[in-house]
Scaffold this motif. Structure first.
Motif, mmCIF file in Angstrom:
data_model
loop_
_atom_site.group_PDB
_atom_site.id
_atom_site.type_symbol
_atom_site.label_atom_id
_atom_site.label_comp_id
_atom_site.label_asym_id
_atom_site.label_seq_id
_atom_site.Cartn_x
_atom_site.Cartn_y
_atom_site.Cartn_z
ATOM 1 N N ALA A 89 10.156 11.789 -7.795
ATOM 2 C CA ALA A 89 8.966 11.914 -6.951
ATOM 3 C C ALA A 89 7.793 11.135 -7.544
ATOM 4 N N LEU A 90 7.651 11.168 -8.860
ATOM 5 C CA LEU A 90 6.592 10.383 -9.511
ATOM 6 C C LEU A 90 6.807 8.882 -9.305
ATOM 7 N N ALA A 91 8.043 8.447 -9.375
ATOM 8 C CA ALA A 91 8.349 7.036 -9.126
ATOM 9 C C ALA A 91 8.027 6.666 -7.683
ATOM 10 N N GLN A 92 8.329 7.579 -6.754
ATOM 11 C CA GLN A 92 8.024 7.327 -5.355
ATOM 12 C C GLN A 92 6.507 7.238 -5.143
ATOM 13 N N ALA A 93 5.764 8.126 -5.800
ATOM 14 C CA ALA A 93 4.298 8.087 -5.686
ATOM 15 C C ALA A 93 3.748 6.783 -6.261
ATOM 16 N N ALA A 94 4.336 6.328 -7.381
ATOM 17 C CA ALA A 94 3.884 5.064 -7.969
ATOM 18 C C ALA A 94 4.142 3.900 -7.024
ATOM 19 N N LEU A 95 5.288 3.941 -6.324
ATOM 20 C CA LEU A 95 5.591 2.862 -5.380
ATOM 21 C C LEU A 95 4.631 2.898 -4.183
ATOM 22 N N VAL A 96 4.217 4.075 -3.779
ATOM 23 C CA VAL A 96 3.230 4.188 -2.702
ATOM 24 C C VAL A 96 1.911 3.541 -3.123
ATOM 25 N N ILE A 97 1.497 3.812 -4.365
ATOM 26 C CA ILE A 97 0.262 3.212 -4.884
ATOM 27 C C ILE A 97 0.373 1.689 -4.898
ATOM 28 N N ILE A 98 1.518 1.196 -5.358
ATOM 29 C CA ILE A 98 1.726 -0.259 -5.380
ATOM 30 C C ILE A 98 1.648 -0.828 -3.968
ATOM 31 N N ILE B 99 5.510 -0.268 -15.162
ATOM 32 C CA ILE B 99 5.932 -1.035 -13.981
ATOM 33 C C ILE B 99 4.825 -1.057 -12.934
ATOM 34 N N THR B 100 4.159 0.082 -12.741
ATOM 35 C CA THR B 100 3.082 0.146 -11.743
ATOM 36 C C THR B 100 1.922 -0.771 -12.114
ATOM 37 N N VAL B 101 1.462 -0.678 -13.361
ATOM 38 C CA VAL B 101 0.330 -1.498 -13.808
ATOM 39 C C VAL B 101 0.680 -2.977 -13.770
ATOM 40 N N THR B 102 1.884 -3.322 -14.194
ATOM 41 C CA THR B 102 2.306 -4.724 -14.209
ATOM 42 C C THR B 102 2.408 -5.285 -12.800
ATOM 43 N N ASP B 103 2.984 -4.490 -11.884
ATOM 44 C CA ASP B 103 3.124 -4.961 -10.505
ATOM 45 C C ASP B 103 1.757 -5.155 -9.855
ATOM 46 N N LEU B 104 0.824 -4.260 -10.129
ATOM 47 C CA LEU B 104 -0.525 -4.418 -9.571
ATOM 48 C C LEU B 104 -1.254 -5.607 -10.190
ATOM 49 N N GLY B 105 -0.910 -5.941 -11.420
ATOM 50 C CA GLY B 105 -1.600 -7.018 -12.112
ATOM 51 C C GLY B 105 -1.130 -8.406 -11.742
ATOM 52 N N ILE B 106 0.144 -8.546 -11.398
ATOM 53 C CA ILE B 106 0.677 -9.889 -11.143
ATOM 54 C C ILE B 106 0.535 -10.296 -9.683
ATOM 55 N N GLY B 107 0.100 -9.375 -8.828
ATOM 56 C CA GLY B 107 -0.110 -9.737 -7.436
ATOM 57 C C GLY B 107 1.147 -9.620 -6.597
ATOM 58 N N THR B 108 1.146 -10.278 -5.456
ATOM 59 C CA THR B 108 2.254 -10.163 -4.492
ATOM 60 C C THR B 108 3.356 -11.194 -4.684
ATOM 61 N N SER B 109 3.211 -12.042 -5.666
ATOM 62 C CA SER B 109 4.227 -13.084 -5.865
ATOM 63 C C SER B 109 5.546 -12.511 -6.371
ATOM 64 N N VAL B 110 5.491 -11.445 -7.149
ATOM 65 C CA VAL B 110 6.693 -10.798 -7.707
ATOM 66 C C VAL B 110 6.603 -9.311 -7.403
ATOM 67 N N HIS B 111 7.734 -8.725 -6.975
ATOM 68 C CA HIS B 111 7.781 -7.302 -6.641
ATOM 69 C C HIS B 111 8.602 -6.556 -7.699
#
Length: 213
Positions: free
Chosen positions: A58-67, A20-32
């Motif tokens: 906590a890992l999911a929260q950290a991933a969302l922070v990165i996103i 989910i993290t890699v995909t969200d970073l790859g598709i940009g801000t058009s889709v969350h």
């Protein structure tokens, strides 16, 4: 088998966070896709305790922070709302997991006490009583119970007589255990003290024979 299944589900939960993290970073801000990170702690709660669930949360929260950092910053209204929502929902999942585990421990203790009491009440007869070999199977009507309204007991008296009691106190499942204990207690005591010719249940439950060995 259950341990392997739990490890497999944990791997899936961690893989979901990464994907989910890699995909969200790859598709940009058009889709969350950040809100989908809640799937990981929820999946973990289905097989693990509150500690492991909290760790995955906590890992999911950290991933969302990165996103959020790479998709406009942590201070945007959208990302702040996502972070708060994920934190609250993850905490709720952890709390539910804690309550479930606590109730499971309480149920295990209560079941252990109940099973001990039932084993003391319905003691298994010996495999051999005098010249007789004994085999038996007891199936209670209620789930998770070892004894109900039905009862059975086998006793070897001082004289060459083996007494067998099979009966029903005409109760309703576990509620009739008290009556069953009284009946079987009286039977065991009477089998050791009463003579076979004077026993009140001589004709119905006493089978006498002369030992051959």
């Amino acid at each position: 088998m259950e341990l392997r299944a739990g490890r497999g589900l944990l791997v899936i939960a961690l893989a979901l966070i990464v994907v989910i993290t890699v995909t969200d970073l790859g598709i940009g801000t058009s889709v969350h896709l950040g809100p989908l990170l809640l799937i990981a702690p929820t999946l973990t709660a289905s097989f693990a305790g509150p500690r492991l669930t909290a760790l995955v949360g906590a890992l999911a929260q950290a991933a969302l922070v990165i996103i959020s950092v790479f998709q406009g910053g942590l201070t945007t209204t959208n990302h702040v709302a996502q972070l708060i929502a994920l934190a609250v929902l993850s905490a709720l999942v952890v709390f539910i997991t804690y309550v479930r585990e606590r109730r499971a421990r309480e149920l295990s203790r209560v079941r252990s006490v109940a099973e001990t009491a039932q084993r003391m009440l319905l003691r298994p007869p010996p495999r051999r009583i005098g010249p007789w070999r004994v085999a038996w199977l007891y199936l209670a009507a209620e789930d998770e119970a070892q004894i109900g309204g039905d009862l059975l007991a086998v006793a070897r008296a001082d004289h060459p007589c083996t007494r067998v009691l099979i009966g029903d106190v005409r109760g309703h499942g576990l509620a009739s255990i008290g009556e069953a204990s009284v009946v079987m207690g009286a039977f065991r005591e009477g089998a050791q003290t009463a003579a076979p010719t004077r026993s009140p249940w001589n004709r119905a439950t006493c089978c006498c024979s002369t030992p051959t060995a």
